[in-house]
Design an enzyme around this catalytic site. Structure first.
Site, mmCIF file in Angstrom:
data_model
loop_
_atom_site.group_PDB
_atom_site.id
_atom_site.type_symbol
_atom_site.label_atom_id
_atom_site.label_comp_id
_atom_site.label_asym_id
_atom_site.label_seq_id
_atom_site.Cartn_x
_atom_site.Cartn_y
_atom_site.Cartn_z
ATOM 1 N N GLY A 189 0.792 -1.220 0.000
ATOM 2 C CA GLY A 189 0.000 0.000 0.000
ATOM 3 C C GLY A 189 0.826 1.273 0.000
ATOM 4 N N SER A 190 0.603 2.186 -0.946
ATOM 5 C CA SER A 190 1.464 3.353 -1.058
ATOM 6 C C SER A 190 1.007 4.263 -2.196
ATOM 7 C CB SER A 190 2.905 2.902 -1.296
ATOM 8 O OG SER A 190 2.935 1.846 -2.230
#
Length: 232
Positions: A189-190
């Site tokens: 996640g990013s």
């Protein structure tokens, strides 16, 4: 068709960065299975998700120096003016920024948005705020690449998110990158930010789904003709 080719065409390739994690999930699943069938199935599902997270599919990239492609799979979360990271030395003037947010189900392999040579790479430790927030660009852990393209300097920033704890960059300063070439990955996640020089016009809108190495997010010099493509 050989067995190797059949497997390659049937299953999406897994990036090598994912092997230790998949092995870890699988080992825990086996241990849980000794004590509970229900826990075994939960572990098996999570192992499958881990393998899915680290998928690394082939992409067909437009080959045209006028085009800027998405560096990540995800949703375009921001399009507009923003000051680039201070450590890149690009000054305090605003540049056009396009941000692509990746959730835990997105493919997290990052690709170069343009063709060019990496002139600088800067890593900065930081917080792990929700990567969808605007302040994550300046406060979160990040890794920035300056790419000298035929149309000017393009900055690409890997921004860690709420869940992400590890930014990986395989490239070094001085390396040449082809448009759409893989250069790194962010685990779990990013966000990817692309800062564009003058002359680049955004070609995406907030909320649009982007595909790394394929979706055109900006263009130099007006309307582009139908480009050639490269499979990578």
């Amino acid at each position: 068709m050989s067995l190797t080719e059949t497997i390659k065409n049937t299953f999406v390739p897994i990036n090598r960065e994912g092997y230790p994690f998949i092995a870890g999930f699988a080992a825990v699943t086996i241990v849980l299975g000794i004590f509970s069938t229900s826990l075994f199935w939960i572990g098996l599902i999570l192992t499958g998700w881990c393998a899915y997270f680290f998928r690394d599919p082939e992409r067909v990239t437009p080959v045209d120096d006028r085009l800027v492609v998405s560096p990540a799979d995800g949703v375009v979360s921001m399009v507009g003016p923003a000051v680039p990271p201070q450590e890149l030395g690009l000054g305090s003037a605003e540049m056009t920024r396009v941000s692509v947010f990746m959730n835990v189900f997105s493919c997290h392999v990052n690709r170069s948005p343009v063709r060019g040579r990496i002139s600088r790479i800067e890593y900065r430790p930081g917080k792990f705020l929700n990567a969808d927030l605007d302040k994550a660009s300046s406060e979160n852990e990040r890794n920035s690449l300056l790419i000298e393209s035929p149309n000017g300097t393009v900055a690409t920033v890997q921004v860690a998110g709420l869940v992400a704890r590890r930014i990986v960059c395989w490239s070094d300063a001085g390396n040449d990158l082809a448009i759409g070439e893989r250069f790194g990955i962010i685990r779990f996640g990013s966000r990817l930010d692309v800062y564009l020089p003058e002359g680049a016009a955004p070609r995406v809108a907030v909320g649009q789904t982007a595909v790394a190495g394929e979706t055109v997010i900006a263009e130099f010099g007006g309307s582009a003709a139908s480009p050639l493509v490269r499979v990578s």
